[in-house]
Design a protein around this motif. Sequence first.
Motif, mmCIF file in Angstrom:
data_model
loop_
_atom_site.group_PDB
_atom_site.id
_atom_site.type_symbol
_atom_site.label_atom_id
_atom_site.label_comp_id
_atom_site.label_asym_id
_atom_site.label_seq_id
_atom_site.Cartn_x
_atom_site.Cartn_y
_atom_site.Cartn_z
ATOM 1 N N VAL A 71 44.072 47.846 -6.588
ATOM 2 C CA VAL A 71 44.278 46.425 -6.309
ATOM 3 C C VAL A 71 45.777 46.127 -6.212
ATOM 4 C CG1 VAL A 71 44.060 44.105 -7.269
ATOM 5 C CG2 VAL A 71 42.101 45.637 -7.290
ATOM 6 N N VAL A 72 46.561 46.683 -7.159
ATOM 7 C CA VAL A 72 48.012 46.465 -7.132
ATOM 8 C C VAL A 72 48.616 47.026 -5.851
ATOM 9 C CG1 VAL A 72 50.186 47.127 -8.231
ATOM 10 C CG2 VAL A 72 48.273 46.343 -9.626
ATOM 11 N N GLU A 73 48.196 48.250 -5.500
ATOM 12 C CA GLU A 73 48.710 48.876 -4.277
ATOM 13 C C GLU A 73 48.358 48.023 -3.049
ATOM 14 O OE1 GLU A 73 50.531 51.278 -3.172
ATOM 15 O OE2 GLU A 73 49.531 52.598 -1.717
ATOM 16 N N GLU A 124 51.932 42.247 0.832
ATOM 17 C CA GLU A 124 53.245 41.592 0.773
ATOM 18 C C GLU A 124 54.226 42.293 1.701
ATOM 19 O OE1 GLU A 124 54.202 38.926 -0.775
ATOM 20 O OE2 GLU A 124 52.392 38.532 -1.972
ATOM 21 N N LEU A 125 54.233 43.608 1.623
ATOM 22 C CA LEU A 125 55.191 44.410 2.380
ATOM 23 C C LEU A 125 55.059 44.149 3.880
ATOM 24 C CD1 LEU A 125 57.312 46.533 1.634
ATOM 25 C CD2 LEU A 125 55.576 48.284 1.953
ATOM 26 N N ALA A 165 49.997 38.735 3.390
ATOM 27 C CA ALA A 165 49.330 38.201 2.197
ATOM 28 C C ALA A 165 48.682 36.828 2.434
ATOM 29 C CB ALA A 165 50.303 38.147 1.024
ATOM 30 N N PRO A 166 49.273 35.950 3.284
ATOM 31 C CA PRO A 166 48.604 34.658 3.524
ATOM 32 C C PRO A 166 47.212 34.788 4.152
ATOM 33 C CG PRO A 166 50.870 34.586 4.284
ATOM 34 C CD PRO A 166 50.600 35.995 3.906
ATOM 35 N N TYR A 167 46.936 35.945 4.771
ATOM 36 C CA TYR A 167 45.634 36.144 5.405
ATOM 37 C C TYR A 167 44.650 36.861 4.486
ATOM 38 C CZ TYR A 167 48.065 34.995 9.712
ATOM 39 O OH TYR A 167 48.789 34.359 10.667
ATOM 40 N N ARG A 168 45.062 37.085 3.250
ATOM 41 C CA ARG A 168 44.333 37.885 2.277
ATOM 42 C C ARG A 168 42.809 37.767 2.335
ATOM 43 N NH1 ARG A 168 42.414 38.002 -2.740
ATOM 44 N NH2 ARG A 168 43.144 39.628 -4.160
ATOM 45 N N ASP A 169 42.303 36.532 2.341
ATOM 46 C CA ASP A 169 40.855 36.342 2.222
ATOM 47 C C ASP A 169 40.159 36.035 3.540
ATOM 48 O OD1 ASP A 169 40.859 36.853 -0.539
ATOM 49 O OD2 ASP A 169 41.655 34.846 -0.896
ATOM 50 N N ILE A 194 48.318 49.247 10.431
ATOM 51 C CA ILE A 194 49.425 50.104 10.019
ATOM 52 C C ILE A 194 49.570 50.107 8.495
ATOM 53 C CG2 ILE A 194 51.925 50.449 10.211
ATOM 54 C CD1 ILE A 194 51.619 49.206 13.064
ATOM 55 N N GLY A 195 49.354 48.940 7.885
ATOM 56 C CA GLY A 195 49.393 48.871 6.420
ATOM 57 C C GLY A 195 48.366 49.797 5.803
#
Lengths: 263, 316
Positions: free
Chosen positions: A128-130, A136-137, A141-145, A161-162
């Motif tokens: 989860v942390v990764e 973020e990288l 992150a704003p599209y997370r859900d 790519i992530g």
Amino acid sequence: MNSPILSVRNLGKRFGLLFAARDITVSIPVQQTVGVIGANGAGKTTFINMITGHLRPTNGTIHFEGRDITGLPCRQIKGMGISRSFQVAQIFPSLTVFENMCTAAAIGRAPHTFIGHVCTPLRSRESVVEAETLLELFQIAPYRDRLAATLPQGIRKLLDIGMALAGSPRLLLLDEPTSGISIEEKFSLMQVIMSALNSRKCTVLFVEHDMDIIEGFAERVLAFYDGTVIADGTPAATLADPRVQTLISGPKVRCAVGAAAHV
Amino acid sequence: MVWSDRIAAGSAFLAAVIAGFVLPDWMISLATIAFANGLVVLGLIVMWRAGLVSFGQALYYCMGGYAVALIGRWGGVTDALLLVLLGGLSAAGVAFVVGFLLARYREIFFAMLSLALSMILYGLLVKTESLGSTDGLNVTAPTFLGYAPHQEELLVALYFLVLVVCATAALLISAYFRSLAGALAIPVRDNELRVEFMGMSVSRLIHTKLVISGLLAGTGGALVALAIGHVDPNMSYWTTSGEFVFITILAGAGSVGAAFIGSLAFESVRSFAFTMLPQLWQMLLGSVLLLTILFLPQGLGSLIQRLHWGRKAKAP
Ligand SMILES: Nc1ncnc2c1ncn2[C@@H]1O[C@H](COP(=O)(O)OP(=O)(O)OP(=O)(O)O)[C@@H](O)[C@H]1O
Ligand SMILES: [Mg+2]
């Protein structure tokens, strides 16, 4: 620049009568960023497919970190530290962005055994942390859900790519990271990608049609024509090569509106 | 698992246990069959999540049932738990072997190939006189760690056995769904190429699911064989498989509990329809399925999830 991370010798691939790749010999040092150019059908994707184990070369050898990986299955090659992204983003449309990333992160950390896959939870604290870190990288992150099926093209590319970067590969092959993206957005997209990859100290090889992007991001350029490498050197040297100008970049520069003003 | 899920599952189990002491015999035997069949449905859900629909679960169901009958008859084993374990394991063994073939197929080819395999077993059983041919075999009454109950007591003992087996299966399968191998079902359904490139073997993931669903179907068949006291080749007939797919659509693949709720709903509707409308019960079942597909495409299980979200939405 030290010992090569990837070294390819006399690599060739034949489909029936067609040579999609022939006699490619290239060696890439650790942490170099290599751009690959070439017209449609020049063999760029075929080259990547052979390194990642998706296609078995007809002849030649591929060494990764000194080990012979020629003809190994793609699963095994991925486990050794080579990852890739796709010309058309390959994501899981019915999962959310976070779930996509978490799946990639969990696979990257799981021990490569059958029992390991049954006993590792998908959402372990580490994966989860990764996943959150990678979101973020790559600034998604704003599209997370959001469901991945509903994402705009650029975000899909970043997610693809992530996911390829999860599991900390040492060599990453990007097949046209900016394809399907408008000219205005390409540069900023590439900036996000490259700063993310550089922060992870990854050796990168990326295929690109836009010469401005190549000049902006590659330290070295390979020019493909008809299945083989016709020029290899710094961006300035390769793009100035007369064969490259007539066979590859010439028409492209004239097409690109922005570039035409500079010429 | 979230705490509220644990509490819900725990209270459902407790309610089922209490029901064993208070309900009339006919309801207990209905619930015994329904929960045992729920195991088969759970196995179908495991595959369903990866986009695979098997029209041949009757193969494993029948294997489990016949294994119990034959081991009881030839091996002299009477302990119920041991018989159920052996029944489940022999079906899992069959699933492991045919899995090498089945794991290579998808969609309609997968469905039809699994159906064909179950019909081969049906044909073999019908032709084999020593296995009772179309009459099938009787199953000797089981014992429970030496305790040998009769009639009503046996009925209740079997009910509790089914409850224990189902609860164990539900716990293990929900842990599997949270594991990497289990959670990769949706990625496998969405994009096999990407899963392979991430370093996982899709065919091995699917093979595992086949063995798990075979184990569950065989365990269900073994329990049903003990509960009815008889097995026959119809356990392997394609309509049996079809019925399980029917219940899976009714239940939905959303949660583990849905398998048992769906199966209980199906058995209740069927027994109600059978007594009230003897000529029309199939029509009634058909209508129930139609209404489910139209109004609850995610199955009965989605009702539970809706309640869940309702609760979450109210929280600040
Ligand atoms: N699986 C295959 N079977 C037969 N021919 C193929 C196969 N894959 C690629 N080719 C052929 O090999 C040649 C090189 O294809 P490749 O996809 O590597 O080109 P590319 O440089 O990536 O082009 P693009 O810029 O369009 O992506 C093409 O002529 C293509 O038609
Ligand atoms: Mg290509």
